[in-house]
Design an enzyme around this catalytic site. Structure first.
Site, mmCIF file in Angstrom:
data_model
loop_
_atom_site.group_PDB
_atom_site.id
_atom_site.type_symbol
_atom_site.label_atom_id
_atom_site.label_comp_id
_atom_site.label_asym_id
_atom_site.label_seq_id
_atom_site.Cartn_x
_atom_site.Cartn_y
_atom_site.Cartn_z
ATOM 1 N N GLY A 51 2.059 2.357 10.623
ATOM 2 C CA GLY A 51 2.868 3.287 10.597
ATOM 3 C C GLY A 51 3.698 3.844 11.876
ATOM 4 O O GLY A 51 4.332 4.914 11.988
ATOM 5 N N ASN A 87 0.894 -1.202 0.053
ATOM 6 C CA ASN A 87 -0.020 0.115 -0.059
ATOM 7 C C ASN A 87 0.959 1.124 0.011
ATOM 8 O O ASN A 87 1.434 1.662 1.089
ATOM 9 C CB ASN A 87 -0.952 -0.121 1.414
ATOM 10 N N TRP A 88 1.112 1.777 -1.013
ATOM 11 C CA TRP A 88 2.017 3.101 -1.233
ATOM 12 C C TRP A 88 1.294 4.325 -0.581
ATOM 13 O O TRP A 88 2.025 5.311 -0.684
ATOM 14 C CB TRP A 88 1.998 3.131 -2.852
ATOM 15 N N LYS A 89 0.083 4.294 -0.204
ATOM 16 C CA LYS A 89 -0.811 5.355 0.349
ATOM 17 C C LYS A 89 -0.380 6.584 -0.582
ATOM 18 O O LYS A 89 -0.468 6.325 -1.686
ATOM 19 C CB LYS A 89 -0.181 5.630 1.856
ATOM 20 N N SER A 107 3.140 -2.270 10.393
ATOM 21 C CA SER A 107 4.619 -2.103 10.411
ATOM 22 C C SER A 107 5.345 -3.510 10.393
ATOM 23 O O SER A 107 6.326 -3.937 10.978
ATOM 24 C CB SER A 107 5.123 -1.723 11.735
ATOM 25 N N HIS A 128 -9.675 0.973 4.533
ATOM 26 C CA HIS A 128 -8.376 1.199 5.223
ATOM 27 C C HIS A 128 -8.632 1.998 6.506
ATOM 28 O O HIS A 128 -9.386 3.110 6.403
ATOM 29 C CB HIS A 128 -7.493 1.821 4.179
ATOM 30 N N GLU A 169 -5.413 -5.369 10.318
ATOM 31 C CA GLU A 169 -4.553 -4.174 10.567
ATOM 32 C C GLU A 169 -5.073 -3.619 11.696
ATOM 33 O O GLU A 169 -5.736 -2.376 11.858
ATOM 34 C CB GLU A 169 -4.431 -3.172 9.410
ATOM 35 N N GLY A 181 2.866 -1.233 4.258
ATOM 36 C CA GLY A 181 2.592 0.184 4.166
ATOM 37 C C GLY A 181 4.420 0.668 3.653
ATOM 38 O O GLY A 181 4.763 0.585 2.720
ATOM 39 N N GLY A 182 4.751 1.404 4.946
ATOM 40 C CA GLY A 182 6.135 1.686 4.558
ATOM 41 C C GLY A 182 7.361 1.106 3.990
ATOM 42 O O GLY A 182 7.915 1.386 3.160
ATOM 43 N N GLU A 214 -7.032 4.420 7.677
ATOM 44 C CA GLU A 214 -6.839 5.765 7.432
ATOM 45 C C GLU A 214 -8.016 6.654 6.883
ATOM 46 O O GLU A 214 -8.543 7.890 6.947
ATOM 47 C CB GLU A 214 -5.739 6.180 6.591
HETATM 48 C C1 PEP Z 1 -0.968 0.173 5.949
HETATM 49 O O1 PEP Z 1 -1.107 1.271 5.900
HETATM 50 O O2 PEP Z 1 -1.557 -0.814 5.276
HETATM 51 C C2 PEP Z 1 0.303 -0.273 6.643
HETATM 52 C C3 PEP Z 1 0.184 -1.706 6.884
HETATM 53 O O3 PEP Z 1 1.253 0.575 6.885
HETATM 54 P P1 PEP Z 1 2.711 0.223 7.730
HETATM 55 O O4 PEP Z 1 3.332 -0.973 7.092
HETATM 56 O O5 PEP Z 1 3.544 1.126 7.542
HETATM 57 O O6 PEP Z 1 2.412 0.156 9.165
#
Ligand code: PEP
Length: 259
Positions: free
Chosen positions: A173, A10-12, A212, A95, A167, A233-234, A97
Site C-alpha cells: 500500500g 485482496n480487496w481488504k 504495490s 496478512h 509481501e 491490494g490497491g 495488516e
Molecule cells: C496486500 O494488501 O496484500 C497488498 C499487496 O496490497 P498493495 O498491492 O496495495 O500493496
C-alpha cells in the site's frame, strides 16, 4: 517445472454490494472463458456470498481471515467450516495488516493455516519483513520464522497444499514495489529452504509476490523464476487495473508455452 501463476485480489476492507456486483459483471465480460493462469478475489466476509453467487466460473473466491477454532463461543469470528460451507475456495492467513493491527502471532497464523486445510480451503500464507527488519538484515530470518511456525505444526507435505505470498510490509500500500531481484532473492530463499525438506513440494508450491504490484511492474516481477503470480491490494479494486495484471500473467504464460 512450470507452475501456473495466480493473480489474487485482496480487496481488504473496501467495497459495497454494488461494488461487488459491478466487479463481478465486469470480470465476467473482460475475462476470457479459458485462461492459462488462476484468478482469485478476497472480499470482506459479508460480501463473500454475493461474490460466490455472481462470480464467473474461472474466478476463485477466498476470505481474508478465519478463526483458529472450529466453532463455539468465539464472538465475531468466522470458522473455516463456515467458509467451506458457504462455498469459499481459499483464505488468506497472516496478512501483515492482521499480524500488526490484530497482533496475530506466528503460532496463531499456523493454527489458522491448519484449520483452512482441515476444511478443504487453500490457505495463502502471507509472510514478509518490515522496513526496520530489512534494514537490519533480518529478512530471511523473519520470513523463515513465519513459515517455520506452520512447518512445526503440520509438516512440509501439508504446507504444500497451500500457497505462500511474500509481501514485504514496506511495499504494501505504499506505492514502493520490491524490485524483481529483491522479490526473487526472497522467493528463491523460501524455495531452497523448502527443497531441503521436500524437493517435490518445493518445486510445486506457488510463491506469490505482494506489495504495490500493478500492470506496469507485474510482467517483470512474474518473469522471475520463483515468482508465481501476485497478491494484489490497491490494483485489484478496479476491473481495469486488475485485468491489466491478469493480461501480464497471460502474456508470460503464452511466452513460456511457446518457447
Ligand atoms: C496486500 O494488501 O496484500 C497488498 C499487496 O496490497 P498493495 O498491492 O496495495 O500493496
Amino acid at each position: 517445472m512450470s507452475r501456473t501463476p495466480i493473480i489474487a485480489g485482496n480487496w481488504k476492507m473496501h467495497g459495497s454490494l454494488t461494488f461487488v456486483k459491478e466487479m463481478m459483471s465486469e470480470l465476467a465480460t473482460m475475462l476470457p472463458a479459458k485462461i492459462n493462469y488462476d484468478v482469485a478475489v478476497f472480499p470482506v466476509y459479508i460480501h463473500l456470498h454475493e461474490v460466490i453467487n455472481t462470480k464467473p466460473e474461472q474466478v476463485w473466491c477466498g476470505a481474508q481471515n478465519l478463526s483458529e477454532y472450529d466453532d463455539g463461543a468465539v464472538t465475531g469470528e468466522v470458522s473455516g467450516k463456515m467458509l467451506a460451507d458457504l462455498g469459499c475456495d481459499m483464505v488468506l492467513v497472516g496478512h501483515s495488516e492482521r499480524r500488526v493491527k490484530s497482533r496475530e502471532s506466528n503460532a496463531e497464523v499456523a493454527k489458522k493455516f491448519a484449520q483452512a486445510l482441515k476444511y478443504g480451503l487453500t490457505p495463502v500464507l502471507c509472510v514478509g519483513e518490515s522496513l526496520v527488519e530489512r534494514q537490519s538484515n533480518q529478512t530471511f530470518a523473519v520470513v523463515w520464522a513465519q513459515i517455520q511456525a506452520v512447518l512445526s505444526l503440520i509438516g512440509v507435505e501439508q504446507l504444500g497444499h497451500g500457497v505462500i505470498a511474500y509481501e514485504p510490509v514496506w511495499a504494501i500500500g505504499t506505492g514502493e514495489t520490491a524490485t524483481a531481484e529483491q522479490a526473487q532473492e526472497v522467493h528463491q530463499f523460501i524455495r531452497s529452504q523448502l527443497a531441503a525438506k521436500d524437493v517435490t513440494m518445493a518445486r510445486q508450491i506457488r510463491l506469490l509476490y505482494g506489495g504495490s504490484c500493478k500492470g506496469s511492474n507485474a510482467f517483470e516481477l512474474f518473469s522471475m523464476p520463483d515468482v508465481d503470480g501476485g497478491l494484489i491490494g490497491g490494483a485489484s479494486l478496479t476491473a481495469e487495473d486488475f485485468m491489466a495484471i491478469c493480461r501480464e500473467a497471460k502474456k508470460l504464460m503464452n511466452e513460456t508455452q511457446s518457447s
